[in-house]
Design an enzyme around this catalytic site. Structure first.
Site, PDB file in Angstrom:
ATOM      1  N   CYS B  48       0.856  -1.241   0.160  1.00 43.13           N
ATOM      2  CA  CYS B  48      -0.050   0.037   0.187  1.00 43.13           C
ATOM      3  C   CYS B  48       0.799   1.196  -0.098  1.00 43.13           C
ATOM      4  CB  CYS B  48      -0.740   0.041   1.328  1.00 43.13           C
ATOM      5  SG  CYS B  48      -1.877  -1.311   1.614  1.00 43.13           S
ATOM      6  N   GLU B  49       0.397   2.024  -0.830  1.00 44.23           N
ATOM      7  CA  GLU B  49       1.440   3.199  -1.038  1.00 44.23           C
ATOM      8  C   GLU B  49       1.644   4.123   0.280  1.00 44.23           C
ATOM      9  OE1 GLU B  49      -1.019   2.636  -2.965  1.00 44.23           O
ATOM     10  OE2 GLU B  49      -2.121   4.694  -3.478  1.00 44.23           O
TER      11      GLU B  49
END
Lengths: 248, 225
Positions: B48-49
């Site tokens: 997840c960024e």
């Protein structure tokens, strides 16, 4: 003799702790550029932001991934009319009604930056890099007016660093030298922002003795930190949004 | 099995193409449910960024921790072997080509693999881009998951995107409710097609020329809740 003279001298220690959030935000002037850590509701230095609202600085430029949730923290700072410009990647999150209202009314300026470019511009600001080329935004409206250079057959867009006068950051643990440990996904923009401000102000849940943080576990070393304040029970923005806690 | 795929079936179909060992970023919205349909024999690391490498399933009710959230800002868990990183490192993973596959939604995809998924360009819209542009240029392969046409019936696969671009020439494969289509140098190649349509039917719903892969097959998915 020289050695004993040193030993007898009164030691001046490095101590970045301040007593409260009021002292933590002292000296932030009108027109300052401020990094504010956080992603969604994780890692926001909400108590520092409310102290800044009380402190009264105006005409601020805020650098943050989002543009506030509900009516507290960054959203409250915006709602108080203290912010002239926001530099962020995603101002339209699900509880961003304050920013959206100001933006539609033409009362706030927005510089929209892709999230990775935002993080790297801040990192570059802390690392002494003059500018960098990134493949992100090539061929899109966000590259308008920017230099594009072909390097080894691929196009890149020139981006400049973002430094701030102050960084407001939330972390988990600190010692008096300012060494920091973060907690889970609340880390996000904290470490690069700590590097990229003239004065970095960090609220932490707990201040520990120097040496208690394993040096292998220090995420941001104290060289990047100027002021530490303990906020043992920080507000959970999401708990307020969900109606499970009340706003400060 | 001749009806268009449901959203769950589209996610299931994407999941079948995620190989063992892949580092995968799932975009916000429909891409997020792809994780639910990964075949159990595959070990995949979800990124997840916002700085989570090794995202696990949603926590049980009452176990949510809002300092452990996905890019979509939902509470998640971390699997054993997971790690937390800061945003600059997270995007180094993305831009530096370390993410094998990114699954993204789309407003439009062009015949050249151009992607438009961040703005409809309406004048009163508040612009927001998040990590979409970095993911689109940085991931080694970009899978698009999307209904084949808009709710109004307009094609989303087009000769040229009319919406503002997210990135140029980045999409590898498009998974829709009607077909699986590869973006190739020779144009759009239909690999799979639901049984109730033939290529001419699909072409009528598509804004750019299609050709049928020599080894094309029927797009079928199990019944899913």
């Amino acid at each position: 003799m020289h050695c004993s003279a040193l030993a007898n001298a009164r030691r001046v220690v490095i101590d970045k702790r301040v007593a409260n959030v009021v002292q933590a935000v002292a000296g932030i002037g009108d027109g300052a550029t401020i990094h504010i850590s956080g992603f969604g509701e994780a890692g926001n230095p909400t108590e520092l932001i409310h102290a800044l609202i009380d402190q009264g600085a105006r005409e601020l430029t805020v650098v943050s991934n989002n543009a506030g949730n509900g009516h507290l923290g960054l959203a409250a700072l915006l709602e108080a009319g203290r912010v002239r410009k926001v530099i962020c990647s995603f101002p339209r999150s699900s509880h961003a009604e304050v920013f959206i209202g100001l933006y539609r009314a033409g009362k706030i300026e927005l510089e929209l930056v892709p999230q990775g470019t935002l993080a790297e511009r801040i990192r570059a600001g802390g690392a002494g890099i003059g500018a960098f080329y990134t493949p992100t935004t090539v061929g899109t409206p966000l590259a308008a007016g920017k230099e594009v250079r072909t390097i080894n057959g691929r196009d890149y867009v020139l981006e400049y660093p973002i430094r701030a006068d102050f960084a407001l950051v939330k972390a988990e643990l600190a010692d008096r030298w300012g060494n920091l440990v973060f907690r889970m996904a609340a880390r996000n923009f904290g470490p690069p922002m700590c590097m990229a401000a003239d004065t970095t102000i960090v609220q932490v849940r707990r201040i520990v003795e120097r040496g208690e943080i394993d040096p292998e576990h220090v995420v941001t070393p104290g060289i990047f930190v100027d002021r530490i304040v303990e906020v043992a029970k920080p507000i959970s923005e999401v708990a307020v949004l969900l109606g499970k806690a009340s706003a400060p | 099995m001749s009806a268009p795929l449901t959203r769950a079936q589209m996610a299931w179909r994407v999941a079948q193409d995620i190989p063992n060992g892949a580092y995968v970023n799932l975009g916000i919205g429909m891409p997020e449910i792809v994780a639910n349909y990964l075949p159990p024999d595959r070990e995949v690391v979800f990124h997840c960024e916002n700085g989570v490498l090794g995202m696990g399933p949603m926590p049980a009710a009452g176990k949510e921790d809002y300092e452990l959230i996905s890019a979509g800002k939902r509470p998640v868990t971390l699997v054993a072997g997971g790690a937390f990183v800061h945003s600059a490192d997270s995007f180094a993973m993305i831009r530096g080509g370390h993410i094998d596959i990114c699954v993204l939604g789309a407003f439009q995809v062009s015949v050249k693999g151009d992607l438009a998924n961040w703005s409809t360009g309406e004048p009163d819209a508040v612009p927001a881009v998040g990590g979409a542009m970095d993911l689109a240029v940085g991931a080694r392969r970009v899978f698009v998951i999307s209904e084949h046409c808009t709710k109004q019936g307009a094609p989303k696969i087009v000769a040229r995107c009319s919406y503002p671009l997210t990135a140029v020439g980045v999409v590898s494969t498009i998974y829709t409710d009607l077909a699986v289509i590869d973006v190739t140098n020779g144009g759009l190649l239909v690999r799979e097609l639901i049984q109730s349509l033939d290529l001419a039917d699909l072409q009528r719903r598509t804004g750019a020329p299609l050709s049928l892969a020599r080894d094309w097959r029927a797009l079928v998915a199990p019944e899913l809740p």
